[in-house]
Design an enzyme around this catalytic site. Structure first.
Site, PDB file in Angstrom:
ATOM      1  N   CYS A   1       0.834  -1.197   0.000  1.00 35.43           N
ATOM      2  CA  CYS A   1       0.000   0.000   0.000  1.00 35.43           C
ATOM      3  C   CYS A   1       0.879   1.261   0.000  1.00 35.43           C
ATOM      4  O   CYS A   1       1.496   1.565  -1.011  1.00 35.43           O
ATOM      5  CB  CYS A   1      -0.999  -0.027   1.157  1.00 35.43           C
ATOM      6  SG  CYS A   1      -2.367   1.148   0.938  1.00 35.43           S
TER       7      CYS A   1
ATOM      8  N   GLU B   1      -1.504  -8.591   4.287  1.00 32.87           N
ATOM      9  CA  GLU B   1      -1.483  -8.981   5.710  1.00 32.87           C
ATOM     10  C   GLU B   1      -2.881  -9.078   6.297  1.00 32.87           C
ATOM     11  O   GLU B   1      -3.050  -9.565   7.422  1.00 32.87           O
ATOM     12  CB  GLU B   1      -0.624  -8.004   6.521  1.00 32.87           C
ATOM     13  CG  GLU B   1      -1.294  -6.715   6.959  1.00 32.87           C
ATOM     14  CD  GLU B   1      -1.445  -5.671   5.857  1.00 32.87           C
ATOM     15  OE1 GLU B   1      -1.969  -4.572   6.158  1.00 32.87           O
ATOM     16  OE2 GLU B   1      -1.037  -5.948   4.696  1.00 32.87           O
TER      17      GLU B   1
ATOM     18  N   HIS C   1      -3.616  -4.954   0.838  1.00 36.48           N
ATOM     19  CA  HIS C   1      -3.063  -5.341   2.136  1.00 36.48           C
ATOM     20  C   HIS C   1      -3.055  -6.865   2.285  1.00 36.48           C
ATOM     21  O   HIS C   1      -3.971  -7.442   2.873  1.00 36.48           O
ATOM     22  CB  HIS C   1      -3.873  -4.698   3.266  1.00 36.48           C
ATOM     23  CG  HIS C   1      -3.590  -3.254   3.445  1.00 36.48           C
ATOM     24  ND1 HIS C   1      -2.609  -2.783   4.292  1.00 36.48           N
ATOM     25  CD2 HIS C   1      -4.135  -2.164   2.848  1.00 36.48           C
ATOM     26  CE1 HIS C   1      -2.570  -1.467   4.231  1.00 36.48           C
ATOM     27  NE2 HIS C   1      -3.488  -1.060   3.357  1.00 36.48           N
TER      28      HIS C   1
END
Length: 238
Positions: free
Chosen positions: A114, A211, A209
């Site tokens: 990002c 994660e 993202h």
């Protein structure tokens, strides 16, 4: 064989609660280190330091993740500030741009997430759209949308199908930086991944993202590349 050690850049917050304490902190959401670990690596956080020490810090790790976070200050790409651009994160900008420069110089495996993708683009002379609509639906909640890989790119080899990804951003790549190529788009044409098209090095940025997802393919590729990363003596020129 030891797991490769992956450095993760951090947020810098002036006020963070720790029980009864309210203190400044350098930290990162747990999803970052959890994703590194799930993909087979070990994780360490890299809080801001003097930019001139970036190469020294990177000599202790095998790969680098530049994490998400606040907007990159438009001063770094020669643009006037849009009123919708967030407040400058000066310390973080200088540190992360130095980390990116040092990682590129050392040919260290690098993944930008990002903001990290945007910083990678800026570090290589690119620019950003300071505001786009449609990639944040609800403040504080991830949106999901499809991303299409560009055939022939590293990202397309990792994720060949159209994939639903978690996203939360209002800025995006405009002019692509030196040597980078676009390797994925959103359906509205927004650049969703960039990379250096060099088969002998791993430099990739993704606008979403990972994660916040269960798909480890992108991170696992960074881990694999970091297994054969340059040694500390190579990083320092020795």
């Amino acid at each position: 064989m030891p797991r490769p050690l992956i450095g993760i850049s951090t947020y810098v917050e002036e006020s963070t609660r720790f029980g009864v304490w309210d203190l400044p902190a350098a930290l990162a959401p747990a999803g970052y280190h959890e994703l590194v670990q799930a993909a087979g690596g070990a994780a360490v956080l890299l809080p801001p330091d003097e930019p001139g020490r970036a190469a020294e810090v990177l000599s202790r790790v095998d790969g680098l993740v530049i994490a998400g976070g606040p907007d990159v200050d438009p001063v770094h790409y020669g643009a006037a500030r849009d009123p919708r651009t967030g407040a400058p994160a000066t310390v973080r900008d200088h540190w992360e741009l130095a980390l990116i420069d040092a990682a590129l110089e050392a040919r260290m495996p690098l993944l930008g997430i990002c903001r990290g993708m945007q910083a990678l683009n800026v570090a290589l002379g690119g620019t950003l759209h300071q505001h786009i609509d449609g990639h944040v639906d609800t403040p504080g909640a991830m949106s999901w949308h499809p991303v299409r890989p560009v055939p022939g790119t590293r990202y397309a080899r990792l994720v060949p199908e159209e994939a639903q990804v978690p996203t939360y951003h209002h800025q995006a790549v405009d002019r692509v930086g030196r040597g980078l190529v676009v390797s994925a788009h959103a359906l509205d044409g927004t650049v969703e991944a960039i990379e250096l098209p060099d088969p002998d090095r791993f430099v990739l940025g993704v606008q979403w993202h990972p994660e916040r997802d269960k798909d480890t393919r992108v991170m696992a590729s960074l881990i694999e590349a970091s297994t054969g990363a340059l040694t500390p003596s190579s990083l320092s020129g020795g």
